[in-house]
Structure formats: C-alpha cells, structure tokens
Motif scaffolding. Sequence first.
Motif, short mmCIF file in Angstrom:
data_model
loop_
_atom_site.label_atom_id
_atom_site.label_comp_id
_atom_site.label_asym_id
_atom_site.label_seq_id
_atom_site.Cartn_x
_atom_site.Cartn_y
_atom_site.Cartn_z
N ILE A 93 0.74 -1.01 -0.20
CA ILE A 93 -0.17 0.10 -0.23
C ILE A 93 1.07 1.22 -0.11
CG2 ILE A 93 -2.25 1.34 1.16
CD1 ILE A 93 -2.34 -1.45 2.40
N ALA A 94 0.66 2.05 -0.65
CA ALA A 94 1.44 3.56 -0.97
C ALA A 94 1.89 4.05 0.43
CB ALA A 94 1.07 4.47 -2.10
N GLY A 95 3.44 4.08 0.50
CA GLY A 95 4.21 4.96 1.54
C GLY A 95 4.01 4.02 2.91
N ASN A 96 3.88 2.91 2.82
CA ASN A 96 4.23 1.65 3.64
C ASN A 96 4.74 0.54 3.39
OD1 ASN A 96 1.93 3.11 5.38
ND2 ASN A 96 0.27 3.11 4.33
N PRO A 97 5.39 -0.38 4.43
CA PRO A 97 5.84 -1.84 4.07
C PRO A 97 4.53 -2.57 3.70
CG PRO A 97 6.04 -1.38 6.62
CD PRO A 97 5.48 0.51 5.34
N SER A 98 5.18 -3.32 2.95
CA SER A 98 4.15 -4.76 3.22
C SER A 98 3.05 -5.00 4.15
CB SER A 98 5.06 -5.25 1.84
OG SER A 98 6.19 -6.57 3.05
N VAL A 99 2.45 -5.83 3.68
CA VAL A 99 1.55 -6.35 5.22
C VAL A 99 1.13 -7.82 4.93
CG1 VAL A 99 -0.36 -6.37 6.40
CG2 VAL A 99 1.15 -4.08 5.83
#
Length: 218
Positions: A93-99
Amino acid sequence: MNIYLNQPVSLTVSGSRVPLKGTLVELGSDILVLHNGTRLLYVPLVHLQQLTRCPASESGVGPPPDPPLEGTAEVSYRKVLMNAKGMFSELYIAGNPSVHGYVTSIMNDFFVFCSPLYRSLYVSMKHLKTLIPYGGENTPYALGQEKFPVHPMPATLARTFDQQLKKFEGEFIVLNLGEHPGKIGMLKSVSGSLIELVIADGTSTFIHLDHVKTIHKP
C-alpha cells in the motif's frame, strides 16, 4: 498493452520507489499480472504510471509458475480478491511497508485483511498497489492456526469504506498503518468527505477521506 504479453517489462507503479520488472503474464480490464522471477504480482491498473518493454537480461525472469489463484475467463481486480480469500498473501500500500495476512471479507470499495500485526485491517480498494498471493501451505511468520486463527469478522460490516469509518466514531483508530502521528487518534466525526481526528495532544486534525488508505483499531 497486449503487445507486451509474455514479454519482459518494467512497471512504474504509484508509491513504489523502484520499477517492478518481470514478465507480463496476464492483462485484465482493471488489473495486470507480473511474474517477477519468484512470485506473481497482481497490480491494479489505476496505479500503473508507465509500462515499457525491457531487455530480458534485465528482468532476470524464467518461466512463470502455475498461478496460485484459480483461473477465470478474464482476470479482474474483484475476481482476484475473491479468489485470494483465505490465502496467505502480501499487500503493498503506497507509502507503507508490505503487510502479510489473509483477505477475509470483500465489500463494495474496501476489503478486510486479517494480519498478525494489525489484526483486522480495513483497506480501501483504490489504495492497494500490489497483491502477492503465496499459495501452498505458507502462513504468516510460520504461525500455526492456534497462534493466528483466521475467522470471519464477527461484527457487521458496512457496504462502503466511508460508512465503515463512520462506525468507528468515538473510538481510537489508526489510519494508514500509523505512518504519521497525525493519523492516530480518536475519531471524532465523519462529515461528508472530511474526517475529524483528535490526536495525542488533544487538538483536532482534519483529513480528506480520499487520503485514508487503511483503518485499524489497536
């Protein structure tokens, strides 16, 4: 873009600092599938900024594996989400690390992602950049069902993302995975396209709904 099917390509995707490279293996009306040499990446077309052909030597990709998701007559974003339900997956998700976790519910414009770190994460469909299903017997962090059980949401879900957010009025929430302290606090109100959030120092901050990517309650 059909001319690049089964060809090595380079993608510029919103929110990604480096291009994604691999073989374009499938193209739908609103999503494409890229094999990056290890896994299949499902990328919603709305976030595709540019796609160009690249030399095979740069892609470093061999033949793609069998897709972990069930085949459909025509691949689409919603069909991909439906087929990914209950399958260990990775989200960008833009601007975040992966989940990492599992898609558990799919509504009109958002879905619920069950994660060991965030528990129930409400994700706006328009902000998902890449979905990577793992398939097989993989589980997040190798956790067993006794450590990280996946169950349907016990609470009733709203049909739309803004209605779901409104259900959390008066509660402490975290927006966009807490990437900024100004997006953590008590949700005071949702009015039209603006939400009012009371942050740590007790002041109110206002955020446009279009910039809310994810919601979760710690």
